[in-house]
Design a protein around this motif. Structure first.
Motif, PDB file in Angstrom:
ATOM      1  N   GLY A   1       4.375 -13.536  -0.104  1.00 41.42           N
ATOM      2  CA  GLY A   1       5.506 -12.973  -0.533  1.00 41.42           C
ATOM      3  C   GLY A   1       5.130 -11.561  -0.368  1.00 41.42           C
ATOM      4  N   ALA A   2       3.836 -11.027  -0.008  1.00 33.62           N
ATOM      5  CA  ALA A   2       3.612  -9.614   0.275  1.00 33.62           C
ATOM      6  C   ALA A   2       4.069  -9.134   1.718  1.00 33.62           C
ATOM      7  N   ASP A   3       4.101  -8.049   1.930  1.00 35.89           N
ATOM      8  CA  ASP A   3       4.453  -7.647   3.278  1.00 35.89           C
ATOM      9  C   ASP A   3       3.350  -7.705   4.415  1.00 35.89           C
ATOM     10  N   PHE A   4       3.643  -7.839   5.489  1.00 34.09           N
ATOM     11  CA  PHE A   4       2.659  -8.147   6.836  1.00 34.09           C
ATOM     12  C   PHE A   4       1.405  -7.064   6.609  1.00 34.09           C
ATOM     13  N   ALA A   5       1.477  -5.925   6.396  1.00 36.46           N
ATOM     14  CA  ALA A   5       0.278  -5.133   6.340  1.00 36.46           C
ATOM     15  C   ALA A   5      -0.517  -5.435   5.224  1.00 36.46           C
ATOM     16  N   THR A   6      -0.111  -5.829   4.130  1.00 37.54           N
ATOM     17  CA  THR A   6      -0.958  -6.130   3.119  1.00 37.54           C
ATOM     18  C   THR A   6      -1.617  -7.370   3.084  1.00 37.54           C
ATOM     19  N   ALA A   7      -0.844  -8.413   3.678  1.00 41.04           N
ATOM     20  CA  ALA A   7      -1.359  -9.529   4.188  1.00 41.04           C
ATOM     21  C   ALA A   7      -2.493  -9.663   5.129  1.00 41.04           C
ATOM     22  N   GLN A   8      -2.153  -8.707   6.103  1.00 35.28           N
ATOM     23  CA  GLN A   8      -3.129  -8.750   7.003  1.00 35.28           C
ATOM     24  C   GLN A   8      -4.522  -8.148   6.699  1.00 35.28           C
ATOM     25  N   GLU A   9      -4.232  -6.940   5.809  1.00 38.12           N
ATOM     26  CA  GLU A   9      -5.250  -6.123   5.202  1.00 38.12           C
ATOM     27  C   GLU A   9      -6.348  -7.034   4.437  1.00 38.12           C
TER      28      GLU A   9
ATOM     29  N   LEU B   1       0.988 -15.156  10.378  1.00 40.68           N
ATOM     30  CA  LEU B   1       0.314 -14.030  10.211  1.00 40.68           C
ATOM     31  C   LEU B   1      -0.246 -13.443  11.469  1.00 40.68           C
ATOM     32  N   ALA B   2      -0.885 -14.583  12.147  1.00 34.82           N
ATOM     33  CA  ALA B   2      -1.619 -14.194  13.453  1.00 34.82           C
ATOM     34  C   ALA B   2      -0.673 -13.898  14.723  1.00 34.82           C
ATOM     35  N   TYR B   3       0.606 -14.411  14.567  1.00 40.79           N
ATOM     36  CA  TYR B   3       1.534 -14.121  15.608  1.00 40.79           C
ATOM     37  C   TYR B   3       2.082 -12.810  15.488  1.00 40.79           C
ATOM     38  N   GLY B   4       2.155 -12.208  14.308  1.00 39.31           N
ATOM     39  CA  GLY B   4       2.813 -10.887  14.107  1.00 39.31           C
ATOM     40  C   GLY B   4       3.951 -10.965  13.051  1.00 39.31           C
ATOM     41  N   PRO B   5       4.181  -9.656  12.891  1.00 42.76           N
ATOM     42  CA  PRO B   5       5.078  -9.388  11.828  1.00 42.76           C
ATOM     43  C   PRO B   5       6.336 -10.011  11.657  1.00 42.76           C
ATOM     44  N   GLU B   6       7.129 -10.452  12.927  1.00 46.51           N
ATOM     45  CA  GLU B   6       8.280 -11.159  12.703  1.00 46.51           C
ATOM     46  C   GLU B   6       7.890 -12.632  12.426  1.00 46.51           C
ATOM     47  N   SER B   7       7.450 -13.349  13.057  1.00 47.10           N
ATOM     48  CA  SER B   7       6.653 -14.603  12.649  1.00 47.10           C
ATOM     49  C   SER B   7       6.417 -14.845  11.312  1.00 47.10           C
ATOM     50  N   PHE B   8       5.662 -13.793  10.782  1.00 47.47           N
ATOM     51  CA  PHE B   8       5.142 -13.779   9.599  1.00 47.47           C
ATOM     52  C   PHE B   8       6.212 -13.751   8.495  1.00 47.47           C
ATOM     53  N   ARG B   9       7.076 -12.918   8.819  1.00 49.26           N
ATOM     54  CA  ARG B   9       8.389 -12.775   7.896  1.00 49.26           C
ATOM     55  C   ARG B   9       9.185 -14.250   7.786  1.00 49.26           C
ATOM     56  N   THR B  10       9.264 -14.901   8.824  1.00 50.13           N
ATOM     57  CA  THR B  10       9.997 -16.338   8.977  1.00 50.13           C
ATOM     58  C   THR B  10       9.071 -17.236   8.062  1.00 50.13           C
ATOM     59  N   VAL B  11       7.817 -17.248   8.292  1.00 51.68           N
ATOM     60  CA  VAL B  11       7.144 -18.257   7.608  1.00 51.68           C
ATOM     61  C   VAL B  11       7.010 -17.967   6.362  1.00 51.68           C
ATOM     62  N   ASP B  12       6.803 -16.510   5.923  1.00 43.29           N
ATOM     63  CA  ASP B  12       6.426 -16.207   4.446  1.00 43.29           C
ATOM     64  C   ASP B  12       7.791 -16.433   3.598  1.00 43.29           C
ATOM     65  N   ASP B  13       8.971 -16.207   4.278  1.00 39.75           N
ATOM     66  CA  ASP B  13      10.259 -16.267   3.716  1.00 39.75           C
ATOM     67  C   ASP B  13      10.317 -17.959   3.202  1.00 39.75           C
ATOM     68  N   LEU B  14       9.998 -18.586   4.201  1.00 37.20           N
ATOM     69  CA  LEU B  14      10.166 -20.014   3.952  1.00 37.20           C
ATOM     70  C   LEU B  14       9.337 -20.515   2.760  1.00 37.20           C
ATOM     71  N   VAL B  15       8.014 -20.083   2.921  1.00 35.15           N
ATOM     72  CA  VAL B  15       7.117 -20.279   1.833  1.00 35.15           C
ATOM     73  C   VAL B  15       7.588 -19.783   0.387  1.00 35.15           C
TER      74      VAL B  15
END
Lengths: 130, 126
Positions: free
Chosen positions: B49-57, A53-67
């Motif tokens: 499983g939420a989108d980036f903006a929601t998690a960040q918020e 989440l701290a690194y940005g949208p792309e890395s978040f997608r990777t980690v979140d998809d994994l989780v």
């Protein structure tokens, strides 16, 4: 004095095997350790999720998809159950530390109660997280 | 009456001078983790499983961020103390045990601080 009868006593983990009959209380004690060690994995996964989440949208997608993949979901479900069990059994230990609830019938009852509560709270957490 | 064993006398290590410190810290962190876990779990579970903006918020909220930081710090300290006991119970070889205890201390500290940094960065940049 402290040297008396050293060496004859069974060493940990003596609760498994011929010296000790497995019962609800010892099984839950063992489960407390296993869930504690198991949650090390959940804790590390959580840190990686926050890093993603701290690194940005792309890395978040990777980690979140994994989780949230099926295997990640399985680990999550296990972690939620482990968290509730460890928390409830931990509170039971804190009560024991005060000297209360140590009779065999009482520990059997509280053991069954935390197992039931673990199931209910795990299900509740799963439902509320959507 | 002398309660020290032959081995302790030979090794001359004496008391570790920590008394019940480990036991007490395990209890204090356990008590702290009860409310922290209750406050942490739902916002976190909902962000998975939420989108980036929601998690960040979610973690832009000071309350959620502070709870998450306190939870991570306390949980890793509690984990370190717990794993230490497991290592001391099951690993008999002195060298292997020392290495495992060292790795336990280093990794739990590193992960705790990495977690705190990540949460702080999310909270400050959102």
């Amino acid at each position: 004095m402290a040297d008396v009868n050293r060496g004859n006593r069974p060493l940990s983990p003596f609760m498994l095997g011929k010296d000790y009959r497995l019962q609800l209380n010892s099984a839950l004690s063992l489960a407390h350790r296993i869930t504690g060690i198991g949650m090390a994995l959940a804790a590390v996964m959580t840190v990686f999720w926050f890093l993603g989440l701290a690194y940005g949208p792309e890395s978040f997608r990777t980690v979140d998809d994994l989780v949230t993949s099926w295997i990640g979901g399985l680990v999550l479900l296990g972690s939620v159950a482990a968290l509730w069990f460890h928390l409830l059994n931990g509170v039971r230990h804190l009560v024991w530390d005060t000297g209360h609830g140590l009779e065999i019938e009482q520990t059997d009852l509280s053991g069954k109660a935390i197992l039931a509560a673990t199931a209910v709270l795990t299900l509740l957490t799963w439902i509320l997280s959507y | 009456m002398n309660f020290r064993t032959d081995r302790q006398r030979v090794q001359g290590l004496g008391s570790a001078k920590e008394g019940t410190g480990h036991f007490w810290q395990q209890r204090v962190t356990a008590i702290a983790l009860v409310p922290l876990a209750l406050l942490f779990i739902l916002p976190y579970a909902r962000s998975l499983g939420a989108d980036f903006a929601t998690a960040q918020e979610t973690y832009a909220s000071p309350f959620n961020a502070i709870v998450a930081i306190l939870f991570i710090l306390t949980a890793f300290r509690h984990l370190q103390l717990g794993l230490q006991v497991v290592i001391e119970d099951y690993i008999q070889n002195h060298g292997t045990r020392t290495v495992c205890l060292l790795i336990n201390t280093l990794l739990t500290t590193a992960f705790a601080l990495a977690g705190v940094f990540a949460i702080a960065k999310v909270a400050f940049s959102a």
